[in-house]
Structures are given as structure tokens and as C-alpha cells.
Design a protein around this motif. Structure first.
Motif, PDB file in Angstrom:
ATOM      1  N   LYS A 136      12.570  11.676  -4.655  1.00  0.00           N
ATOM      2  CA  LYS A 136      12.917  13.003  -4.178  1.00  0.00           C
ATOM      3  C   LYS A 136      14.324  13.037  -3.568  1.00  0.00           C
ATOM      4  O   LYS A 136      15.066  14.000  -3.719  1.00  0.00           O
ATOM      5  CB  LYS A 136      11.877  13.426  -3.129  1.00  0.00           C
ATOM      6  N   MET A 137      14.650  11.950  -2.865  1.00  0.00           N
ATOM      7  CA  MET A 137      15.929  11.883  -2.156  1.00  0.00           C
ATOM      8  C   MET A 137      17.054  11.333  -3.045  1.00  0.00           C
ATOM      9  O   MET A 137      18.181  11.197  -2.608  1.00  0.00           O
ATOM     10  CB  MET A 137      15.818  10.936  -0.950  1.00  0.00           C
ATOM     11  N   ASP A 138      16.692  10.934  -4.251  1.00  0.00           N
ATOM     12  CA  ASP A 138      17.615  10.186  -5.096  1.00  0.00           C
ATOM     13  C   ASP A 138      18.928  10.934  -5.331  1.00  0.00           C
ATOM     14  O   ASP A 138      18.960  11.956  -6.016  1.00  0.00           O
ATOM     15  CB  ASP A 138      16.927   9.903  -6.434  1.00  0.00           C
ATOM     16  N   TYR A 139      19.993  10.395  -4.798  1.00  0.00           N
ATOM     17  CA  TYR A 139      21.300  11.024  -4.963  1.00  0.00           C
ATOM     18  C   TYR A 139      21.733  11.068  -6.432  1.00  0.00           C
ATOM     19  O   TYR A 139      22.499  11.923  -6.828  1.00  0.00           O
ATOM     20  CB  TYR A 139      22.367  10.292  -4.128  1.00  0.00           C
ATOM     21  N   ARG A 140      21.180  10.150  -7.240  1.00  0.00           N
ATOM     22  CA  ARG A 140      21.586  10.109  -8.650  1.00  0.00           C
ATOM     23  C   ARG A 140      21.259  11.416  -9.367  1.00  0.00           C
ATOM     24  O   ARG A 140      21.973  11.831 -10.275  1.00  0.00           O
ATOM     25  CB  ARG A 140      20.877   8.961  -9.369  1.00  0.00           C
ATOM     26  N   ARG A 141      20.143  12.049  -8.933  1.00  0.00           N
ATOM     27  CA  ARG A 141      19.750  13.295  -9.601  1.00  0.00           C
ATOM     28  C   ARG A 141      20.777  14.403  -9.387  1.00  0.00           C
ATOM     29  O   ARG A 141      20.773  15.406 -10.096  1.00  0.00           O
ATOM     30  CB  ARG A 141      18.393  13.768  -9.065  1.00  0.00           C
ATOM     31  N   TYR A 142      21.615  14.236  -8.357  1.00  0.00           N
ATOM     32  CA  TYR A 142      22.577  15.282  -8.025  1.00  0.00           C
ATOM     33  C   TYR A 142      23.990  14.880  -8.413  1.00  0.00           C
ATOM     34  O   TYR A 142      24.951  15.479  -7.985  1.00  0.00           O
ATOM     35  CB  TYR A 142      22.464  15.606  -6.527  1.00  0.00           C
ATOM     36  N   ASN A 143      24.095  13.825  -9.226  1.00  0.00           N
ATOM     37  CA  ASN A 143      25.421  13.341  -9.600  1.00  0.00           C
ATOM     38  C   ASN A 143      26.131  14.339 -10.515  1.00  0.00           C
ATOM     39  O   ASN A 143      25.501  15.021 -11.323  1.00  0.00           O
ATOM     40  CB  ASN A 143      25.287  11.979 -10.304  1.00  0.00           C
TER      41      ASN A 143
ATOM     42  N   VAL B 285       0.839  -1.202   0.000  1.00  0.00           N
ATOM     43  CA  VAL B 285       0.000   0.000   0.000  1.00  0.00           C
ATOM     44  C   VAL B 285       0.880   1.262   0.000  1.00  0.00           C
ATOM     45  O   VAL B 285       0.594   2.234  -0.696  1.00  0.00           O
ATOM     46  CB  VAL B 285      -0.931   0.003   1.238  1.00  0.00           C
ATOM     47  N   ALA B 286       1.934   1.211   0.798  1.00  0.00           N
ATOM     48  CA  ALA B 286       2.769   2.404   0.956  1.00  0.00           C
ATOM     49  C   ALA B 286       3.763   2.568  -0.191  1.00  0.00           C
ATOM     50  O   ALA B 286       4.411   3.613  -0.305  1.00  0.00           O
ATOM     51  CB  ALA B 286       3.522   2.324   2.287  1.00  0.00           C
ATOM     52  N   TYR B 287       3.884   1.542  -1.042  1.00  0.00           N
ATOM     53  CA  TYR B 287       4.934   1.547  -2.049  1.00  0.00           C
ATOM     54  C   TYR B 287       5.009   2.818  -2.910  1.00  0.00           C
ATOM     55  O   TYR B 287       6.087   3.410  -3.051  1.00  0.00           O
ATOM     56  CB  TYR B 287       4.825   0.295  -2.935  1.00  0.00           C
ATOM     57  N   PRO B 288       3.863   3.273  -3.464  1.00  0.00           N
ATOM     58  CA  PRO B 288       3.950   4.476  -4.321  1.00  0.00           C
ATOM     59  C   PRO B 288       4.478   5.689  -3.545  1.00  0.00           C
ATOM     60  O   PRO B 288       5.210   6.512  -4.094  1.00  0.00           O
ATOM     61  CB  PRO B 288       2.492   4.713  -4.756  1.00  0.00           C
ATOM     62  N   VAL B 289       4.096   5.759  -2.278  1.00  0.00           N
ATOM     63  CA  VAL B 289       4.534   6.883  -1.454  1.00  0.00           C
ATOM     64  C   VAL B 289       6.044   6.804  -1.219  1.00  0.00           C
ATOM     65  O   VAL B 289       6.777   7.782  -1.367  1.00  0.00           O
ATOM     66  CB  VAL B 289       3.789   6.877  -0.099  1.00  0.00           C
ATOM     67  N   LEU B 290       6.471   5.593  -0.875  1.00  0.00           N
ATOM     68  CA  LEU B 290       7.902   5.412  -0.611  1.00  0.00           C
ATOM     69  C   LEU B 290       8.712   5.646  -1.884  1.00  0.00           C
ATOM     70  O   LEU B 290       9.804   6.201  -1.847  1.00  0.00           O
ATOM     71  CB  LEU B 290       8.161   4.011  -0.057  1.00  0.00           C
ATOM     72  N   LYS B 291       8.134   5.227  -3.011  1.00  0.00           N
ATOM     73  CA  LYS B 291       8.838   5.415  -4.273  1.00  0.00           C
ATOM     74  C   LYS B 291       9.001   6.910  -4.579  1.00  0.00           C
ATOM     75  O   LYS B 291      10.068   7.359  -5.018  1.00  0.00           O
ATOM     76  CB  LYS B 291       8.061   4.727  -5.400  1.00  0.00           C
TER      77      LYS B 291
END
Lengths: 343, 343
Positions: free
Chosen positions: A266-273, A255-261
């Protein structure tokens, strides 16, 4: 060639990058047999006969492997064939080779490594130095502040980014002698219009997004970055463990999966590589060694934006303007300057 | 009297503590009118006419408020009336007063602040220094290592805890000059049986639980602690935001709530409240200023365990044993030594 995955990651990332930037061209530097499978009308292979290993000592990379992909790539920048070089390889070797081939800009004693970290304000905080320099003087910290301001101006087209000095308290009297002196220099630079200096910030301000740029000694920055990664990993690990504990919690996880995803995105370090090696007479960007295709493409994007927005000229102009404040900080070689920073 | 909440938090915490420890006694030090409502057969009020404010400069706390609750409490330790003092007040003032009244142990140049942080191994990592000392020498770091080992031995009844030196890489050649020299001293101490030295560790190792104790300069430790708190707050904030975004996600939050609650409990900084001021001739513990009843009780528990397990004797014995390695590190006063650490 570099990073944990080599061309298996870098080549698909280059293809995506080229598809997204119709005016961009790429020089693929490395062993021809590793790159020959990649064909694109805007990509050209530049042959290099050697590769710097992730664990090669800096001396080996610099003195023994004179035809390494890393060195040949930076030589392309020096020769004006490339506007910027991007590598996922050995950070210490990359910094040493870049410094040796390109040299530092006038007014800069030591290049710095600047990276971005996600913040709670929904943006990113640029932090430098991340480990290229240990034992920084107050003058070095001022140089980092000026270079960081130029970087953020260029990448985000933001005119007057705010700079914070990383300290153990907000008050002016806090910190060690170097930090107190750096605070004075940064206030002078603010008075002469060279910087938008906010004042002292603390470790948590990096993630609050209090300022656009946080300036610190490379030792401190490296520890802060890695401690932060450690906390994030611990929390993510604990989340997985808690959700995997029983049948009910596994259902809750579904149930929580979409939220956690969404959270992870948002926290994805890859976006700031894509960390910038600042202060050199040429643009060099460092991707995290463990980067995947998305992350490596981000590093390419960052290099592309820096080149397109004339980062080098911006740094030069800002440094020249701040020159009266930037008396040479040291003449001696930097102990530990070649220490790998972000691996 | 201290902390953000004062007796409203500290008194209920004292009651819980007394209920849980039938052999313990408490001296409540402060303004009599603030404490008179509290009656317990094992609690005694010790009157003090002043209170150090959270924002009082160290000089004011030390020189002007000679009958402050903080000072009277530490005097109880000095006079042998109390086995340990616990305060949620101004960290800089507490350290300065404790140092002035109690003095440092033989072989210790500077007291350090040691706290615990949760780790992914399910335990806690003890980190010192957290901000009492900036500009530490290699000898100071060795003293911290010896004191930290004594602390963990006493609090966890663990004979030979492992010590890591916080650095920007695992290799011996990494770091600045102070760190490299500290590494040599720590290896010598390991060879002479004074320490169980693991080697260099990085920022993320604090949260991995690689070692029992992580030793670092107070500036670096303070930044690492606050950066870590910043990341944790950002992630928790983002979780709340994502789960509050819409009806479906709010339902998901209800389902996921027990799991998230278990996670928060595991990560709960309150469980690790109670930092030790180490290296003094008496036991002093610092609670976080924002501590609630549960958190303040943890700080009391920690002080109780330290007293019961003879922390002071353990530190003395270990320091005496390591004395040949512990040449006085400095004679000059510490700039910034009075900087508040954990607020």
C-alpha cells in the motif's frame, strides 16, 4: 540508459509495458550495443553515442554531450517522433535539456516537477514543485496550480481536482508574503473558474489526502518529500529491527508477515513513480533513479496516459484561460533552477 | 491552564515531575479555583485571572488579556521568581508575550522554536526554526545555528554538536540565494570555532540522525515537521487497518503486539515533547497542545535541564563569541512572526 541500473532495469520494464499496451510503440534511445539484445516488433532503437552521468554537472550535459541519449530522446519529442520521453537519469540535466530543446509553453515562466505521493484516503496526492524551482513568486505558484490541475485531469480523468496551497496554517493570514499573495491569486483563479481552490493546507494534508493537488515552492516541496521518505524509512527500519530482536519476535514476524507485506504494498513508493516535467512544449517524465522494473514501468504508464489523454493540450487550454491572471512572473534567470530534484 | 486538556493533564504531570526531582519547585500559574485542589510542599499557586484561548488572536492575547496565566508565568521568569516557564497553550501568543516581556538577547534578531525529532540512530535531532519565523535571512539562520548548538550542549551535555543546513542537495552550489549565503556564514563560523558545521543536509537526514542540529527557515521547518507527522500517522493508520482486516490478521496482531508496542514506544513523539523558545532573555518551553501527562512531564524535564545547565548563559556566551559574524540581520518587523508553530 539512465538511473542506477540502466538497461538492466529499463529494458525489462519496456517489455512489460509493451505487453500491457498493445497499441504502444517504444523508441529505445541509447548506445546501440547496450540495446541491441532487445527485440520487439513495436520497439525501435534510436542510436545515441553518449550518456549523461548521474553526477554530470548540468553544463556538461547541456553543452558537451550533444549526442547524449537524454538529448536525443527529447529531440524525438520535439520532432514529433515520440509523444513523450521518459528518463531515469540525472534530474537537473533532464530538466535543463528539456527546457532548452522544447521551450516553455506560452504563459509559463518556469517548468515544474510534479509527483504523486500515497495518501491515507487510499489515493495519491499530486505535489508540485519538487525542486526544479527555488525562490518561487506568487505567480509561479499560480502557474503550478493550473498545470497541476491539468495533469490530474489528464491522468485520472477527473474534471475538477481540488488544489491546496502549502502553508504553515489554514488561516488566510498565515505564511510569508509570497504565500499570502499566492493565496490571493489562487482565490481569484477560483472565482474566474480556472481552479478548484480549496485554500491553505499544511504538511500533513499531503498524506491525509485533503486535496488532489498541493502547490509549493520547489525548495519546500523537495524538503517535505525527502523528510517524508526519511520518516517512512525510519519506521520500516525500526519494524525490521523490532521483529528481528529475538526468537519470539521472529516468530511474530512470520505470523505478521502477510499483514506487513500488504502494508508495504500500500505504501510502496514504486507505484507512484514517474514525475511529470510540466510547462514544456512536449511531454517529459522522470523516473526515480533507483527505480526497479515495476517502478520504471509505472513511469512509462504515466507518460503513456498523459500522451493518450492529451495532457499538453489540457495544460495549454487551462493556461490560456487563466492568462489574464498570469502576468509574467519574472524575466531574470532562475538561480538554482538546474538543481536536481528527486534523486 | 493551556493545551487541549488544561489542568487535568498539567497538574498530574507536575506531581510526577516533583516526585522525580526532589530539588525542584513549581509555581502553578492560573485561575486559583482550577488549581486549588493541588497541594504539594514544593508547589505554590500564583493567581492569574484570565486564560489565553487556543484560538485567541495574538493581538488579543497580548493587548487585552494582561492578567493571563501565560503572561503572569512569563513575568515570573522576568522577575527572577522562576528559572523557566512551560506552557501547553497557544504557540503564537506564547512567543509574542515572551518576546514582549523578556526581549531578545543581544545579537539575536528573532527568537526561534527548537524541537527534537526521533532519528534512526536511536537519538533525537534538534530542528529549528519550527515556524516562529518565515522569510529568514542568512544571518537569522546563523543565529539559529549558534542557539541550537547552545541548546544541545546544555540539554545533552555534549560539547560540540554538529550542525547541518537544510537544503535540497548536499553540494555547496545547491539551494536558493539565502541558503547559499547561509552556507558561507556557517562555514565562516566553523572556521572561527563558533560552530561544528557539517554542511548541507536534506530532509531525510533529520530522521537518519546525520547531524545533531538541523537549521532551517521556519516555513520550511514547519512544513517538514507536519509532513513527517502526516507520514507517520498514515503508516500507523494503515498498520491498524491491515491488522484489523480479518480473523487471521487479528490473531497476527495479538502475536505482533509486543513488537508493535516497542516500535510505538521508540517512535513516541511524546518522549520528545517540549520545544525551546530560543533567543530570549529567559527560558520558555512550549509543550504540544495535545500533550498527555507523560508528554507534559517531558516538557517540564526539558525546562528543568535547561535551567540547571545554564542554557541562557551558554546561548549568551556563544552568541557573544560569534558576534563578529552576526551583523544585525534586519530591523523591520517580521511578517507572520506571530504565526502559531506547533499545534
Amino acid at each position: 540508459m539512465g538511473g542506477d541500473h540502466g538497461p538492466r532495469v529499463t529494458l525489462p520494464a519496456c517489455r512489460q509495458f509493451l505487453d500491457n499496451h498493445p497499441d504502444a510503440r517504444i523508441l529505445l534511445v541509447g548506445l546501440p550495443q547496450a540495446l541491441e539484445g532487445f527485440t520487439h516488433e513495436r520497439a525501435t532503437v534510436v542510436a545515441a553515442s553518449e550518456v549523461v552521468a548521474m553526477d554530470d554537472p548540468v553544463e556538461v550535459a547541456l553543452r558537451k554531450k550533444k549526442d547524449s541519449s537524454m538529448r536525443v530522446a527529447i529531440q524525438q519529442v520535439k520532432d514529433g517522433q515520440a509523444a513523450a520521453a521518459v528518463s531515469a537519469g540525472n534530474t537537473g540535466a533532464l530538466m535543463a535539456i528539456a527546457r532548452y530543446l522544447l521551450k516553455t509553453l506560452d504563459g509559463i515562466d518556469r517548468p515544474a516537477i510534479a509527483t504523486q505521493m500515497p495518501n491515507a484516503a487510499g489515493g495519491a496526492t499530486t505535489v508540485l514543485d519538487l525542486g526544479a524551482n527555488v525562490d518561487c513568486s506568487a505567480e509561479h505558484l499560480l502557474q503550478f496550480a493550473v498545470m497541476g490541475s491539468a495533469l490530474v485531469s489528464a491522468l485520472r480523468e477527473q474534471g475538477d481536482p481540488t488544489v491546496g496551497l502549502l502553508n504553515i496554517g489554514e488561516e488566510v493570514i498565515k505564511g510569508n508574503e509570497v504565500i499570502k499573495k499566492a493565496g490571493e491569486l489562487l482565490r481569484s483563479a477560483a472565482n474566474s473558474g480556472d481552479l478548484n481552490f480549496y485554500g491553505n493546507v499544511e504538511g500533513n494534508d499531503i498524506f491525509k489526502g485533503t486535496v488532489d493537488i498541493v502547490v509549493c515552492d520547489g525548495f519546500v516541496g523537495n524538503v517535505a518529500l525527502k523528510a517524508s521518505e526519511g520518516v517512512a524509512s525510519m519506521i520500516v527500519g525500526a519494524l525490521k529491527q523490532e521483529f528481528g530482536r529475538g526468537i519470539f519476535t521472529k516468530m511474530a514476524a512470520i505470523v505478521a508477515y502477510p499483514v506487513l507485506k500488504a502494508l508495504m504494498k500500500k505504501m510502496d513508493y514504486r507505484r507512484y513513480n514517474g514525475a511529470a516535467l510540466l510547462g514544456l512544449r512536449g511531454l517529459v517524465f522522470k523516473s526515480h533513479g533507483s527505480a526497479d522494473v515495476l517502478a520504471f514501468e509505472q513511469a512509462l504508464n504515466r507518460a503513456y496516459d498523459a500522451a493518450r489523454n492529451n495532457l499538453l493540450d489540457r495544460v495549454r487550454t487551462r493556461i490560456a484561460h487563466a492568462a489574464p491572471l498570469l502576468a509574467p512572473a519574472d524575466a531574470q534567470p532562475t538561480p538554482g533552477a538546474a538543481a536536481p530534484a528527486i534523486e
